[in-house]
Design a protein around this motif. Structure first.
Motif, PDB file in Angstrom:
ATOM      1  N   LEU A  72      -7.301  -2.559  -1.164  1.00 13.82           N
ATOM      2  CA  LEU A  72      -6.633  -3.736  -0.596  1.00 13.82           C
ATOM      3  C   LEU A  72      -7.601  -4.607   0.192  1.00 13.82           C
ATOM      4  N   ALA A 103       0.823  -1.210   0.000  1.00 10.37           N
ATOM      5  CA  ALA A 103       0.000   0.000   0.000  1.00 10.37           C
ATOM      6  C   ALA A 103       0.853   1.254   0.000  1.00 10.37           C
ATOM      7  N   VAL A 154      -6.443   3.486  -1.386  1.00  8.56           N
ATOM      8  CA  VAL A 154      -5.564   2.321  -1.494  1.00  8.56           C
ATOM      9  C   VAL A 154      -5.964   1.265  -0.465  1.00  8.56           C
ATOM     10  N   LEU A 155      -6.259   1.692   0.751  1.00  8.27           N
ATOM     11  CA  LEU A 155      -6.678   0.742   1.789  1.00  8.27           C
ATOM     12  C   LEU A 155      -8.000   0.075   1.430  1.00  8.27           C
ATOM     13  N   VAL A 201      -0.276   1.753   7.674  1.00  8.41           N
ATOM     14  CA  VAL A 201      -0.397   2.648   6.518  1.00  8.41           C
ATOM     15  C   VAL A 201      -0.705   4.068   6.968  1.00  8.41           C
TER      16      VAL A 201
END
Length: 461
Positions: free
Chosen positions: A36, A18, A32-33, A54
């Motif tokens: 994922l 990430a 992005v999280l 992150v």
């Protein structure tokens, strides 16, 4: 390409992926999280660690880079993004995650570096992190920060990981200690804030539901329908959310509609409505009776507004894609809310990467947009009506200076005090609604009430 080698720490493995994606694609951490989480299945414990790593590395990037630059010959810039972010992730654990043994932080970070970046990168990460860990074991700081006495801007920027331009502005307004307190606030995880839809539930009902699920929750300090939740709560699968009984909204934002003096039967225009937190609060304040047009220029964001309105059962909200800078309903509205686009320096605690996506020069364009929205709203407001202008910014150019400039050019408007509409701690000497995070312990907010003077009787004068 990432290795498919099985590893012991999937949370660290995917956290490094990430962080690499965030840096190399200039991507937002939240997006992005989210991607994922859809892509990989992790245990709740690993999900928590993934998010912690992150967000933590993203928030503390400046501090981490300051320390690492003292250990990496030639500087961090010469390293590839995998190695650079592996070092940041390992150091973040050593400096900020006391619950993780230092040996485990080093070993597991080296392992995921080996899997994703190869043996050479793993050797470098191992050497640097071991040197820093040894210093910490001896009770020594990993590196000295700039002197507070000699350079308070650099000290606070490095110590608390902020852009220097932002720290400089805050010191000028709040002093060194005020700026320090503000930096600390924005670096502290915030509870989930929920506003109860009082047309469908009571706050006591929501608190009881959360307590029955083993979650720590408490009432908001000022707003009568706010609930603050500690710990993990998946809103999308929680029945009260699905049934439209709550919406995520900070306490300071939830108080803005109180400035509008709402009642059933009004004609109301929300000019920058998406994603709908304040729009639904307006509909609620009107008892879901009257006319409420929710306008926004961004079609994608309007989709979320429609979903919230439908889920919460509001029938008066009419969603319109429109640029609020261009009048489209001349002298139609009794009330207009301008929740203006802004730098958002009052809500940095809500997004880990927000501080890195802003520049002081952005103020020029934002101030112009805000003024255009005010000019447009002035033409769409009926005589005797009110505009409420609000931001989540702490910057005077976007707040009081913007309002003073508008009033100088529009003698047909006057400023009304927020006193009596929101709790008195949030009303300043000029009558503005103002929430300061480091003083009031909630997200920052600003609001101004502008009344358009009634038209004189026909033939007057």
């Amino acid at each position: 390409m990432p290795s498919k080698t099985p590893i012991r720490s999937p949370a660290r493995y995917h956290a490094l992926r990430a962080l690499h994606r965030i840096e190399t694609r200039a991507a937002y951490a939240d997006y992005v999280l989210q991607a994922l989480r859809r892509e990989v299945a992790l245990s709740p414990r690993d999900q928590d660690l993934l998010t912690t790593l992150v967000d933590g590395v993203t928030i503390w990037r400046k501090t981490l880079d300051w320390v690492l630059a003292r250990y990496v010959r030639g500087g961090l810039e010469r390293l590839d993004p995998w190695t650079r972010n592996a070092l940041r992730m390992g150091l973040y654990q050593l400096m900020f995650l006391d619950r993780i043994p230092r040996w485990a932080a080093v070993h597991e970070t080296v392992e995921v570096t080996r899997a994703l970046a190869g043996e050479g990168a793993a050797a470098l990460v191992n050497a640097v992190l071991r040197r820093i860990s040894a210093r910490l074991e001896q009770g020594r700081p990993p590196a000295p920060f700039p002197s507070l006495a000699e350079d308070p801007v650099a000290h606070l920027a490095v110590r608390y990981s902020y852009p220097e331009w932002l720290v400089r502005r805050w010191i000028a307004r709040y002093g060194v200690e005020g700026a320090r307190a503000l930096c600390r606030f924005h670096n502290t995880p915030r509870p989930l804030s929920l506003r109860v839809n009082r047309l469908r539930a009571t706050r006591e009902e929501i608190l009881a539901d959360l307590e029955a699920r083993g979650l720590r929750a408490r009432p908001g300090a000022y707003h009568p329908y706010i609930v603050l939740v500690e710990g993990g709560l998946d809103l999308t699968t929680w029945p009260p959310y699905q049934e439209g009984k709550v919406i995520a909204q900070d306490e300071s934002a939830a108080m803005v509609p109180y400035l509008m003096d709402l009642r059933p039967g009004l004609r109301v225009l929300d000019l920058c409505a998406a994603p709908g937190g304040k729009t639904t609060a307006i509909a609620e304040g009107m008892g879901d009776h009257g006319w409420l047009i929710a306008a926004d220029a961004h079609f994608g964001r309007l989709r979320r507004l429609r979903e919230h309105a439908l889920r919460m059962g509001f029938t008066i909200i009419r969603v319109v894609q429109a640029d609020g800078r261009r009048p489209f309903l001349p002298e139609w509205a009794d009330r207009i809310l301008i929740d203006a686009p802004c730098l958002g320096t009052g809500v940095l605690a809500r997004r880990s990467d927000a501080r890195w996506h802003k520049q002081e020069s952005d103020l020029i364009g934002l101030v112009a947009v805000q003024r255009a929205l005010l000019e447009s709203a002035a033409r769409m407001l009926r005589p005797g009506g009110r505009i409420v202008y609000s931001t989540c910014s702490l910057e005077p150019e976007e707040n009081e200076e913007q309002i003073r400039a508008f009033l100088r050019d529009h003698p047909e408007f006057r400023l009304l005090s927020a006193q009596g509409k929101v709790p008195s701690p949030f009303v300043d000497a000029e009558g503005f609604y103002r929430v300061l995070p480091h003083v009031h312990h909630m997200d920052g907010a600003f609001g101004a009430i502008l009344e358009k003077l009634p038209a004189p009787p026909a033939g007057f004068g």
